[in-house]
Write an enzyme that holds these catalytic residues in place. Structure first.
Site, PDB file in Angstrom:
ATOM      1  N   ASP A  26       5.494 -11.142  -8.081  1.00  0.00           N
ATOM      2  CA  ASP A  26       6.579 -11.020  -9.037  1.00  0.00           C
ATOM      3  C   ASP A  26       5.821 -10.617 -10.467  1.00  0.00           C
ATOM      4  O   ASP A  26       4.903 -11.126 -10.859  1.00  0.00           O
ATOM      5  CB  ASP A  26       7.467 -12.430  -9.194  1.00  0.00           C
ATOM      6  CG  ASP A  26       8.708 -12.201 -10.193  1.00  0.00           C
ATOM      7  OD1 ASP A  26       9.070 -11.012 -10.020  1.00  0.00           O
ATOM      8  OD2 ASP A  26       9.201 -13.239 -10.306  1.00  0.00           O
ATOM      9  N   HIS A  43       4.425  -1.698 -11.183  1.00  0.00           N
ATOM     10  CA  HIS A  43       4.193  -1.657  -9.596  1.00  0.00           C
ATOM     11  C   HIS A  43       3.008  -0.884  -9.244  1.00  0.00           C
ATOM     12  O   HIS A  43       2.431  -1.370  -8.309  1.00  0.00           O
ATOM     13  CB  HIS A  43       5.436  -0.810  -9.337  1.00  0.00           C
ATOM     14  CG  HIS A  43       6.828  -1.555  -9.399  1.00  0.00           C
ATOM     15  ND1 HIS A  43       6.953  -3.049  -9.352  1.00  0.00           N
ATOM     16  CD2 HIS A  43       8.151  -0.855  -9.801  1.00  0.00           C
ATOM     17  CE1 HIS A  43       8.090  -3.328  -9.683  1.00  0.00           C
ATOM     18  NE2 HIS A  43       8.964  -2.099  -9.979  1.00  0.00           N
ATOM     19  N   LEU A 137      -7.180 -10.029  10.835  1.00  0.00           N
ATOM     20  CA  LEU A 137      -6.252 -10.491   9.773  1.00  0.00           C
ATOM     21  C   LEU A 137      -4.728  -9.890  10.129  1.00  0.00           C
ATOM     22  O   LEU A 137      -4.886  -8.695  10.405  1.00  0.00           O
ATOM     23  CB  LEU A 137      -6.381 -10.240   8.409  1.00  0.00           C
ATOM     24  CG  LEU A 137      -5.377 -10.743   7.401  1.00  0.00           C
ATOM     25  CD1 LEU A 137      -6.046 -11.468   6.074  1.00  0.00           C
ATOM     26  CD2 LEU A 137      -4.591  -9.835   7.024  1.00  0.00           C
TER      27      LEU A 137
HETATM   28  C1  FPP Z   1       8.363  -7.852  -8.399  1.00  0.00           C
HETATM   29  O1  FPP Z   1       8.177  -7.720  -9.757  1.00  0.00           O
HETATM   30  C2  FPP Z   1       7.669  -6.751  -7.725  1.00  0.00           C
HETATM   31  C3  FPP Z   1       8.297  -6.102  -6.864  1.00  0.00           C
HETATM   32  C4  FPP Z   1       9.673  -6.258  -6.556  1.00  0.00           C
HETATM   33  C5  FPP Z   1       7.714  -4.924  -6.039  1.00  0.00           C
HETATM   34  C6  FPP Z   1       6.419  -5.354  -5.405  1.00  0.00           C
HETATM   35  C7  FPP Z   1       5.640  -3.961  -4.912  1.00  0.00           C
HETATM   36  C8  FPP Z   1       4.501  -3.378  -5.094  1.00  0.00           C
HETATM   37  C9  FPP Z   1       3.343  -4.239  -5.742  1.00  0.00           C
HETATM   38  C10 FPP Z   1       4.248  -2.072  -4.608  1.00  0.00           C
HETATM   39  C11 FPP Z   1       4.176  -1.785  -3.039  1.00  0.00           C
HETATM   40  C12 FPP Z   1       3.661  -3.113  -2.026  1.00  0.00           C
HETATM   41  C13 FPP Z   1       2.877  -2.540  -0.973  1.00  0.00           C
HETATM   42  C14 FPP Z   1       2.499  -3.721  -0.042  1.00  0.00           C
HETATM   43  C15 FPP Z   1       2.006  -1.486  -0.884  1.00  0.00           C
HETATM   44  P1  FPP Z   1       9.460  -7.242 -10.757  1.00  0.00           P
HETATM   45  O2  FPP Z   1       9.717  -5.884 -10.996  1.00  0.00           O
HETATM   46  O3  FPP Z   1      10.676  -7.970 -10.213  1.00  0.00           O
HETATM   47  O4  FPP Z   1       8.885  -7.783 -12.289  1.00  0.00           O
HETATM   48  P2  FPP Z   1       9.940  -8.460 -13.341  1.00  0.00           P
HETATM   49  O5  FPP Z   1      10.486  -9.824 -12.945  1.00  0.00           O
HETATM   50  O6  FPP Z   1       8.657  -8.946 -14.327  1.00  0.00           O
HETATM   51  O7  FPP Z   1      10.968  -7.613 -13.694  1.00  0.00           O
END
Ligand code: FPP
Length: 252
Positions: A26, A43, A137
């Protein structure tokens, strides 16, 4: 001269590692906003954290790593953000699949992947097939995942089974539920990590985290590095897991 990373590693008991670590990644959006960059930059930067976390978990000898990448609720985000996330996932799999395979990692997904686009589904099937026989893993990515929906799906599957096996009508067991979850062949997470300081479980592995130790860090996911994983494991190893019982010293 002391090396802070080595100092952390030396505090880890390699014989008492959490078998399964699950992570709610997050803070990507906030990380980007603080740098006056678009949310998707967060991201993109988060991919490096995925790589490092996977590499560090493999090096330590963790059995299972599960990352929460896309929830069923995430479809409510702007279309461009959803498309970028899917694009990043596809790019990651294409670039990393050889590396995953070489490191004996077994890739899998949790969630209703039938709701994802055909190209993503094909990429996922390819990665799962390619690494199916690896016995290192186990790396799971939760995609189009919802803990409540997973439970609803399990209940419906049990209902369907009960039509063939009326013994289930006498009452279902915890095992009946667990064997219908996406995690049927996995141990429950021992350690649940959440980045960005939020104190929520956000519909993630609701059944499976019943006795998980939770560790929350203020660090945003794109800044999450191996030292944070070490810190989480060290904190986990200091916890006393009682599973609702008493600590041995209190039993008389
Ligand atoms: C949360 O941050 C993050 C996500 C919803 C997406 C996570 C995805 C990745 C890191 C990329 C793809 C993953 C893999 C496994 C290759 P947020 O956008 O909710 O952050 P905020 O709360 O600050 O808005």
């Amino acid at each position: 001269m002391s090396n802070p990373e080595q100092d952390l590693v030396s505090q880890i008991d390699l014989k008492a590692l959490p078998s399964h670590i699950a992570i709610i990644m997050d803070g990507n959006g906030r990380w980007a906003r603080r740098r006056n960059r678009p949310r998707v930059a967060g991201h993109r930067a988060g991919i490096e954290s995925v790589r490092e976390t996977l590499e560090t978990s493999t090096a330590l000898g963790i059995d299972v790593l599960t990352l929460y990448a896309f929830s069923t609720e995430n479809w409510k985000r702007p279309r461009t953000e959803v498309e970028t996330l899917m694009g990043l996932l596809r790019e990651y799999l294409r670039k990393e699949i050889d590396n995953l395979d070489r490191n004996n990692i077994r890739f899998n997904t949790l969630g209703d992947t039938s709701g994802l686009s055909n190209v993503i589904q094909e990429e996922l099937v390819h990665a799962i097939d390619r690494t199916r026989t690896n016995d290192g893993l186990r790396f799971n990515v939760a995609l189009n995942y919802s803990g409540r929906d997973e439970l609803r799906h399990a209940m419906n599957a049990i209902l369907a089974e009960a039509r063939e096996d009326p013994r289930l009508l006498d009452g279902i067991t915890e095992e009946d539920i667990a064997r219908h979850l996406y995690t049927a062949d996995l141990p429950d997470p021992d350690l649940l990590i959440r980045t960005s300081g939020e104190l929520r479980v956000s519909n993630f592995l609701l059944w499976q985290i019943a006795y998980s130790e939770i560790w929350v860090t203020e660090t945003m996911w794109p800044d999450f590095r191996k030292q944070h994983l070490y810190e989480a494991i060290i904190a986990y190893q200091k916890r006393e897991r009682r599973y609702g019982g008493l600590a041995p010293a209190l039993v008389r």
